[in-house]
Design an enzyme around this catalytic site. Structure first.
Site, PDB file in Angstrom:
ATOM      1  N   ARG A 135       0.798  -1.234   0.000  1.00  0.00           N
ATOM      2  CA  ARG A 135       0.000   0.000   0.000  1.00  0.00           C
ATOM      3  C   ARG A 135       0.825   1.277   0.000  1.00  0.00           C
ATOM      4  NH1 ARG A 135      -4.906  -1.394   4.129  1.00  0.00           N
ATOM      5  NH2 ARG A 135      -5.750  -2.880   2.647  1.00  0.00           N
ATOM      6  N   ARG A 145       1.145  -2.077   7.506  1.00  0.00           N
ATOM      7  CA  ARG A 145       0.259  -3.212   7.759  1.00  0.00           C
ATOM      8  C   ARG A 145      -0.099  -3.946   6.467  1.00  0.00           C
ATOM      9  NH1 ARG A 145      -5.199  -3.904   7.497  1.00  0.00           N
ATOM     10  NH2 ARG A 145      -5.594  -1.698   7.123  1.00  0.00           N
TER      11      ARG A 145
END
Ligand code: SIN
Length: 539
Positions: free
Chosen positions: A295, A391
């Protein structure tokens, strides 16, 4: 590395007169009713009284908003070691390996347990349907209602909680502060719509308040995600870490005047492309994993492309995917886009990054214990060490579930061994000189803060931008922190300013780029910073 000591301002946000406000006694108090708080409640021994206080409604949490799914090895062709390695790779050398191994090993059991609680996951040919998201080497993300996994998981957990007579849930009940005595947590001051300020005394307290996306102008989070739990734990003396790591989700629907709605990574997992305003599919210029790179990589690539094309967004292109797949997998995203006249199977969908998930928070151990005795924490409010500096997609519901259960187990065992004695002699200390909130427009300041954080502490930071952010936030804090507000928006503003200070101080300290923390003045990862930066109140 020693924690950075930061001035917390006043210990308590508000004055109370303990003789004039209601007192409630319970065994376990859970602050926050998302996936971590609800799962914690189900772990508490039914002989104990449990109260869950929720700032809003359960439908307003990041858990309930979660779209993509929950990760776990459920396919015999996959292996738990793959999930472990993918999580570690995303975290860029900052995850706690022992904890990652524990979570990945426990994941299948906890997902199966959700099914026992009644969660109806999507199926294909009679088996759990699994999708892929960025950074996963295999299809291992279980999902529900197509693209509304959080909604279905919360429905199942809330219904299990409602069936337990020993648990009460109070909605629309914000928590102002944790009450501590000699460093131990004794309960909390909450605001109740019938009685106003109320003291809840508890033998054990579990913090599960979620995230802080609303500190940034662009966010996928509900309006209630203002970092309250981070702030009240900090004021109570808890150690927090990794506060520089806010994860930005690459694809948030960008329509002027429309709410910033998440467009799940699962859309790219099912094959959608990212194109710039000239129609160029650009991710090959940034990473070999293309649209399914981590991401942080995709968010930075999009920002760079927006700059290069001088355009306010990029576009998700699903037009090459089967209409039936789009309809079946993404019914809610389709509906939201349709409300703006966009058809996922025909139109290019305007997106850009937004603040999504707060990686930093209250430091917890494998058993969800914080540094404050009698205080446990789970979910997004924590820094458990699972995510490192970035994450892995769909590991967050999992973290909430596993550490929610751990916090419930620990708090339950501790409360069972504590006698029914409550110290009612505590009085929060206050300064009688506090100013009032009458002449302050807290909404205006909140908007200025969110714009500043987006500009200066967003996807790209530098010493210069962080210095600018620090000066402004310190200035605003000086005249906001010592006032006594009477409304939720004022308490939220005080919490947001404090959390902004913690984020900025940590980001200044990390003079390197790692995971979601990218500094244009230190663009490389530096082994000297392979460590956590922690913060604590200067008492
Ligand atoms: C998404 O659906 O893209 C969000 C999932 C996550 O944040 O893990």
């Amino acid at each position: 590395m020693d924690p950075i000591q930061i001035e917390s301002g006043q210990r308590y946000l508000t004055r109370i007169n303990p003789k004039r406000i209601p007192h409630i006694f319970t065994d376990v108090l859970i602050i926050g009713g998302g996936i971590a708080g609800s799962r914690a409640a189900l772990q508490i021994d039914p002989r104990l009284e449990t109260i869950i206080v929720n700032k809003g409604k359960v439908t307003q949490s990041n858990s309930a908003y979660a779209q993509g799914g929950i990760a776990g090895v459920l396919d015999p062709l996959d292996d738990i070691s793959n999930h472990i390695e993918d999580t570690l790779a995303a975290g860029k050398d900052l995850c706690n390996r022992e904890l990652v191994e524990h979570v990945c090993q426990e994941a299948p059991r906890h997902i199966r347990e959700l099914i026992e609680y009644g969660a109806d996951f999507d199926k294909q040919d009679g088996k759990l349907a699994l999708t892929k998201e960025g950074g996963h080497s295999h299809r291992r993300v279980a999902h529900a209602l197509g693209d509304a996994t959080g909604k279905e998981l919360m429905r199942a957990l809330v219904s299990a909680v409602e069936n337990r007579p020993s648990i009460q849930t109070w909605t629309k009940t914000p928590t102002l502060d944790l009450v501590t005595e000699e460093g131990k947590c004794r309960g909390a001051i909450i605001w109740n719509r019938y009685h106003g300020k109320t003291l809840i005394w508890a033998k054990q307290v579990i913090l599960a308040t979620g995230g802080a996306g609303c500190l940034f102008r662009e966010t996928t989070n509900p309006a209630l995600a203002t970092g309250d739990g981070h702030a009240l734990a900090f004021r109570a003396g808890a150690l927090l870490q990794d506060m520089e790591f806010m994860q930005f989700h690459p694809t948030v629907l960008y329509i002027a005047g429309g709410a910033r709605y998440l467009v799940s990574e699962a859309v790219r997992g099912e094959g959608a492309y990212l194109r710039d305003s000239n129609g160029v599919r650009f991710m090959s210029e940034y990473h070999p994993d293309l649209e399914l790179a981590h991401r942080d990589v995709v968010s930075r690539a999009i920002t760079d492309r927006m700059l290069k094309t001088n355009h306010s967004c990029v576009y998700l292109d699903l037009t090459h995917l089967k209409r039936s797949l789009i309809r079946e997998r993404f019914p809610n995203i389709s509906e939201v886009c349709a409300s703006f006249g966009l058809d996922l199977s025909k139109d290019q969908i305007p997106v850009r990054p937004g603040a999504h998930y707060m990686i930093g928070g209250v430091k917890t151990d494998l058993e969800a214990r914080t540094s404050v005795p009698h205080l446990w924490a789970a979910g997004e409010v924590t820094s458990s060490g699972l995510h490192g500096s970035n994450r892995l997609a769909s590991n967050s519901l999992l973290e909430g579930l596993i550490f929610g259960a751990a916090a419930g187990k620990g708090a339950s065992a501790a409360a069972l061994s504590q006698p029914d004695q409550f110290s009612a002699s505590l009085l929060p200390e206050w300064d009688s000189e506090k100013g009032s909130d009458e002449d302050l427009d807290s909404d205006d300041l909140r908007n200025s803060l969110a714009s500043l954080m987006w500009r200066d502490v967003g996807i790209t930071r530098s010493a210069e931008s962080l210095k600018d952010a620090k000066e402004k936030v310190d200035f605003w804090s000086r005249y906001v922190v010592n006032r006594e507000f009477k409304t939720l928006s004022g308490w939220e503003l005080q919490n947001m300013l404090l959390v902004a200070q913690l984020m900025i101080a940590s980001a200044i300290e990390r003079r390197e780029s790692r995971g979601v923390h990218y500094r244009s003045d230190f663009p490389e990862t530096d082994a000297a910073f392979q460590k956590h930066i922690s913060v604590i109140a200067n008492s």
